[in-house]
Scaffold this motif. Sequence first.
Motif, PDB file in Angstrom:
ATOM      1  N   LEU A 204       0.862  -1.183   0.000  1.00  0.00           N
ATOM      2  CA  LEU A 204       0.000   0.000   0.000  1.00  0.00           C
ATOM      3  C   LEU A 204       0.892   1.224   0.000  1.00  0.00           C
ATOM      4  O   LEU A 204       1.712   1.401   0.907  1.00  0.00           O
ATOM      5  CB  LEU A 204      -0.913   0.012   1.224  1.00  0.00           C
ATOM      6  CG  LEU A 204      -1.645   1.333   1.523  1.00  0.00           C
ATOM      7  CD1 LEU A 204      -2.576   1.716   0.384  1.00  0.00           C
ATOM      8  CD2 LEU A 204      -2.392   1.256   2.850  1.00  0.00           C
TER       9      LEU A 204
ATOM     10  N   ILE B 257       0.879   5.248   0.286  1.00  0.00           N
ATOM     11  CA  ILE B 257       0.092   6.409   0.665  1.00  0.00           C
ATOM     12  C   ILE B 257       0.939   7.655   0.420  1.00  0.00           C
ATOM     13  O   ILE B 257       2.068   7.746   0.911  1.00  0.00           O
ATOM     14  CB  ILE B 257      -0.343   6.359   2.143  1.00  0.00           C
ATOM     15  CG1 ILE B 257      -1.114   5.065   2.438  1.00  0.00           C
ATOM     16  CG2 ILE B 257      -1.193   7.569   2.496  1.00  0.00           C
ATOM     17  CD1 ILE B 257      -1.470   4.887   3.906  1.00  0.00           C
TER      18      ILE B 257
ATOM     19  N   HIS C 222      -2.092  -1.478  -3.531  1.00  0.00           N
ATOM     20  CA  HIS C 222      -2.986  -0.333  -3.623  1.00  0.00           C
ATOM     21  C   HIS C 222      -2.206   0.975  -3.619  1.00  0.00           C
ATOM     22  O   HIS C 222      -1.093   1.045  -3.083  1.00  0.00           O
ATOM     23  CB  HIS C 222      -3.967  -0.321  -2.450  1.00  0.00           C
ATOM     24  CG  HIS C 222      -4.786  -1.559  -2.331  1.00  0.00           C
ATOM     25  ND1 HIS C 222      -5.452  -1.910  -1.174  1.00  0.00           N
ATOM     26  CD2 HIS C 222      -5.052  -2.563  -3.219  1.00  0.00           C
ATOM     27  CE1 HIS C 222      -6.094  -3.053  -1.354  1.00  0.00           C
ATOM     28  NE2 HIS C 222      -5.861  -3.478  -2.591  1.00  0.00           N
TER      29      HIS C 222
ATOM     30  N   ALA D 292      -2.883   5.150  -2.708  1.00  0.00           N
ATOM     31  CA  ALA D 292      -3.792   6.172  -2.169  1.00  0.00           C
ATOM     32  C   ALA D 292      -3.109   7.532  -2.241  1.00  0.00           C
ATOM     33  O   ALA D 292      -2.022   7.715  -1.683  1.00  0.00           O
ATOM     34  CB  ALA D 292      -4.157   5.852  -0.722  1.00  0.00           C
TER      35      ALA D 292
ATOM     36  N   THR E  40      -7.595   9.215   8.465  1.00  0.00           N
ATOM     37  CA  THR E  40      -7.465   8.792   7.070  1.00  0.00           C
ATOM     38  C   THR E  40      -6.474   7.655   6.940  1.00  0.00           C
ATOM     39  O   THR E  40      -6.763   6.623   6.323  1.00  0.00           O
ATOM     40  CB  THR E  40      -7.012   9.977   6.191  1.00  0.00           C
ATOM     41  OG1 THR E  40      -8.007  11.003   6.245  1.00  0.00           O
ATOM     42  CG2 THR E  40      -6.816   9.543   4.744  1.00  0.00           C
ATOM     43  N   ILE E  41      -5.296   7.817   7.521  1.00  0.00           N
ATOM     44  CA  ILE E  41      -4.269   6.782   7.423  1.00  0.00           C
ATOM     45  C   ILE E  41      -4.712   5.515   8.149  1.00  0.00           C
ATOM     46  O   ILE E  41      -4.535   4.406   7.639  1.00  0.00           O
ATOM     47  CB  ILE E  41      -2.937   7.305   7.993  1.00  0.00           C
ATOM     48  CG1 ILE E  41      -2.390   8.409   7.094  1.00  0.00           C
ATOM     49  CG2 ILE E  41      -1.913   6.169   8.108  1.00  0.00           C
ATOM     50  CD1 ILE E  41      -1.115   9.051   7.583  1.00  0.00           C
TER      51      ILE E  41
ATOM     52  N   TYR F 119      -7.083   3.601   5.941  1.00  0.00           N
ATOM     53  CA  TYR F 119      -6.396   2.888   4.862  1.00  0.00           C
ATOM     54  C   TYR F 119      -5.699   1.638   5.393  1.00  0.00           C
ATOM     55  O   TYR F 119      -5.757   0.568   4.798  1.00  0.00           O
ATOM     56  CB  TYR F 119      -5.371   3.795   4.205  1.00  0.00           C
ATOM     57  CG  TYR F 119      -5.939   4.849   3.286  1.00  0.00           C
ATOM     58  CD1 TYR F 119      -6.972   4.544   2.397  1.00  0.00           C
ATOM     59  CD2 TYR F 119      -5.442   6.152   3.283  1.00  0.00           C
ATOM     60  CE1 TYR F 119      -7.491   5.511   1.542  1.00  0.00           C
ATOM     61  CE2 TYR F 119      -5.953   7.120   2.442  1.00  0.00           C
ATOM     62  CZ  TYR F 119      -6.983   6.790   1.575  1.00  0.00           C
ATOM     63  OH  TYR F 119      -7.489   7.745   0.735  1.00  0.00           O
TER      64      TYR F 119
ATOM     65  N   PHE G  94      -6.473  -2.290   4.392  1.00  0.00           N
ATOM     66  CA  PHE G  94      -5.432  -3.007   3.652  1.00  0.00           C
ATOM     67  C   PHE G  94      -4.833  -4.162   4.465  1.00  0.00           C
ATOM     68  O   PHE G  94      -4.690  -5.268   3.959  1.00  0.00           O
ATOM     69  CB  PHE G  94      -4.317  -2.033   3.267  1.00  0.00           C
ATOM     70  CG  PHE G  94      -3.173  -2.663   2.539  1.00  0.00           C
ATOM     71  CD1 PHE G  94      -3.316  -3.125   1.240  1.00  0.00           C
ATOM     72  CD2 PHE G  94      -1.931  -2.789   3.157  1.00  0.00           C
ATOM     73  CE1 PHE G  94      -2.248  -3.712   0.562  1.00  0.00           C
ATOM     74  CE2 PHE G  94      -0.853  -3.368   2.493  1.00  0.00           C
ATOM     75  CZ  PHE G  94      -1.018  -3.833   1.187  1.00  0.00           C
TER      76      PHE G  94
END
Length: 291
Positions: free
Chosen positions: A227, A229, A263, A265, A281-282, A285, A289
Motif C-alpha cells: 500500500l 500512501i 494499492h 492512495a 485517514t491513514i 487505509y 489493507f
Amino acid sequence: MKRIFRGSNVPKPLLIIAVLFLTVFQSNGQQNRPSASGYVPVNGINVYYEVYGEGKPVVLVHGAFYTIQMNWGQLIPELSKTRKVIAIEMQGHGHTPYSDRKLAFPTLASDVEGVMNYLKIDSADIVGYSMGGSVAYQLTIQSPKRVRKLVIISSTYKSSGWLPQVTNAFKNFKPEFFMNSPLQTAYDAVAPDKTNWTKFLQQMIAFAGTPFDEGDANIAKITSPVLIISGDNDGLDKIELIKTYQLWGGGVSAGMSPMPKSHLAIVPAQGHVSLMMQTSTIAGYLEGFLD
C-alpha cells in the motif's frame, strides 16, 4: 513562531516543518504508554523499541529526525486496539544512541530485522514513513519472507522519486538550521547523550544528501502486497510513483482486469509533514489493507 525561533536563522520551510514536529510531539508525547520497551544489541549498536497492544504484529519505521512519538503518537492508539505494534527508533534517533557507524539503508533494514529476531517475530506487516519507507523497501528486498504486507507512506526507494526541489533542499541542509529548534528540544528530551546533537545532524545531513537507488528490478520482485500512501503535494514525483505502482500490476482498468493486490492512495491537499497528521485517514487505509 517568531518567539520560538527568536534569534535563529532557520529558513522558513524548515521552520514550518519544525513547528509541525513540535505540535505532534507536545500533543502526543505523554499519551501513550508501551507495554514493553528496551534495547536490542544489533549490528554494533543498541536499537530502542516499544511495544503496544496485542494481535498480529505490525512494525513501524519512522522518518528522518523523528522519534516514535513524533511520528506515530497519534496512530499507535488506533493500531494497538487490534494489533501488536512494535515501534523502533533508528540509529541516533530518539532513545537509540548516536553511533559513528556509517548510515546505509541495508544496515538500517538489518537493524529492524534484528529487533524482530529479538522479539521472536517471524513475519510482520511493515509500515514506513519517509526515510523509514526507504528502509522498509530495503528490508522487503533483503528479507522478503519477514514482510507480510508493506505500507509505504510518503517515501521512495530512489533519489529520483523525489521532486528536484526536494533533493536540492537535502543538499543545502546545514546543522545551524536546526540549532535551538523544536527538533533539538525533542532530541534533548530523550537522547541518551545530548552532546551528540551536532554530530547526529552532520551524519544525517550527509546521508540525506547522498543519492540512492534500491533498484527497479528489486522492487519489481516484491511479492508482498504493498500500500502506497502519498500526499498530493508531498514532494514525491507522481510520475515516478505511478511507475512504481505499475511494477506490481497497478494502474489497470479494474473493470477489465483483476483488481491488483497492491494499492495506491493519494490524499488531497497534503504535504509531506501534514500527511502524517491525518490520523483517521491513514488508520482507515491501514485497517482496510492490513486486515
